[in-house]
Design a protein around this motif. Structure first.
Motif, PDB file in Angstrom:
ATOM      1  N   ASN A   1       5.574  10.362  -8.620  1.00 14.71           N
ATOM      2  CA  ASN A   1       5.902   9.708  -7.329  1.00 14.71           C
ATOM      3  C   ASN A   1       7.323  10.016  -6.860  1.00 14.71           C
ATOM      4  N   LYS A   2       8.189  10.484  -7.779  1.00 15.91           N
ATOM      5  CA  LYS A   2       9.542  10.963  -7.459  1.00 15.91           C
ATOM      6  C   LYS A   2      10.419   9.897  -6.777  1.00 15.91           C
ATOM      7  N   LYS A   3      10.081   8.643  -6.910  1.00 16.39           N
ATOM      8  CA  LYS A   3      10.871   7.567  -6.307  1.00 16.39           C
ATOM      9  C   LYS A   3      12.148   7.331  -7.109  1.00 16.39           C
TER      10      LYS A   3
ATOM     11  N   ASN B   1      13.281   7.982   2.657  1.00 14.52           N
ATOM     12  CA  ASN B   1      12.901   6.682   3.203  1.00 14.52           C
ATOM     13  C   ASN B   1      13.498   5.594   2.319  1.00 14.52           C
TER      14      ASN B   1
ATOM     15  N   SER C   1      16.135   7.415 -11.700  1.00 11.05           N
ATOM     16  CA  SER C   1      14.890   8.126 -11.408  1.00 11.05           C
ATOM     17  C   SER C   1      14.297   8.645 -12.704  1.00 11.05           C
TER      18      SER C   1
ATOM     19  N   GLU D   1      12.457   6.766  -1.315  1.00 12.64           N
ATOM     20  CA  GLU D   1      11.340   7.701  -1.386  1.00 12.64           C
ATOM     21  C   GLU D   1      11.785   9.033  -0.785  1.00 12.64           C
TER      22      GLU D   1
END
Length: 326
Positions: A112-114, A2, A80, A15
């Motif tokens: 959150n791995k964003k 996303n 990241s 995301e």
């Protein structure tokens, strides 16, 4: 994945889609096609390929930034956190941009791995929120020490709201970085003009295609196409203007620096992507410098070759534009 446009045009929060089951989880940390498609759907240009990956490990409170590189070594960064957490910041340093000097900050963490996409034209920095924070960068250009620059992380004019921590660990070099108003900003940031056109890229798993169509990126009927290649090191080209002819130049391979002069002001624009065109209107003196060895420059012209349309002497050009302004 996303893709979310942030308050700074061009800076995108990504995301990833995470698949979890009783064994753990899986995600794509990078997919070139999905990355390009995501930016394209937001109306953003496709960046140059990533050429270098960097990793850092930081103690809680370690603050790195605000960093950037000058052209021709400017970097886009996809960042990241793979362990721990960090507060990540991007600052718009594009002179003339409506958001010049503004910043955004997001938390990136292993949980959150964003990811955050930060294109060229932005300074970048982060502070680790936990011990043993592992930060990962993918960059579109190689590190170059001579091109490295920075902006003071706590510049009062930026007013970045860094997380309240007991202490910040900042390198001596970052502590004495100049404030934004004193910083050396890249000359190519003048590109936010009508001359630079982002060309529409269509692509899939097979590759990419750029279609040049009148009325979209090209504002004239194309009557002639030619290209330059094999330009030797330290050779410059151009040094002329046209009375009537309009042109668009695209480096379909490699890069070079285009200088445009309207008789009043000059600007440098780097042609360094096959989806980036420079519109060279009539009555604009132009020069081409710093060709890379692999540079292939394609030029689209609004009419056929006519020597009488050329202005090859700079003094004659200045006289011409002065008369035209009367």
């Amino acid at each position: 994945m996303n893709f979310v446009q942030t308050a700074l045009p061009g800076v995108v929060l990504i995301e990833p889609k995470v698949f979890e089951d009783d064994r753990g989880w899986f995600m794509e940390s990078f997919n070139e096609r999905r990355f390009a498609d995501g930016l394209f759907q937001l109306g953003l240009p496709i960046p140059k390929p990533f050429v270098q990956d960097n990793q850092s490990c930081s103690k809680k409170g370690a603050l790195r930034g605000l960093h950037y590189q000058l052209e021709p070594f400017a970097q886009g960064k996809l960042v990241s956190v793979t362990q721990g957490a960090a507060f990540d910041v991007a600052v718009d340093i594009r002179e003339g941009s409506p958001t010049f000097g503004q910043w955004i900050g997001v938390e990136l963490s292993a949980s959150n791995k964003k990811m955050l996409w930060i294109p060229e034209g932005f300074a970048h920095g982060f502070v680790a929120l936990e011990d043993n924070t592992h930060f990962h960068y993918k960059t579109t250009n190689f590190y170059n020490k001579n091109a490295e620059r920075s902006v003071l992380w706590n510049d009062a004019t930026l007013a970045i709201k860094w997380p309240a921590l007991e202490d910040y660990l900042v390198s001596d070099k970052d502590q004495i970085a100049p404030r934004l108003e004193q910083a050396e900003l890249p000359s190519w940031l003048a590109e936010s003009t009508d001359e630079v056109r982002t060309l529409n890229v269509i692509g899939d798993e097979r590759g990419s295609l750029v279609a040049l169509t009148r009325g979209l990126a090209v504002p004239f009927t194309i009557k002639r196409v030619y290209y330059l290649f094999g330009t030797q090191e330290n050779i410059s080209r151009g040094f002329h203007a046209h009375k009537q002819l309009d042109q668009m130049a695209v480096c379909i391979s490699g890069r070079c620096r285009m200088m445009l002069d309207d008789g009043t002001s000059k600007k440098d624009i780097w042609l360094d992507r096959p989806d980036k065109g420079v519109l060279i209107k009539s009555k604009i003196w132009h020069e081409m410098h710093e060709f890379s060895a692999d540079c292939v420059m394609m030029v689209l012209a609004s009419d056929e070759y006519d020597e009488s349309d050329y202005i090859r002497n700079y003094e004659s050009f200045m006289s011409w534009v002065s008369k035209d302004a009367e």
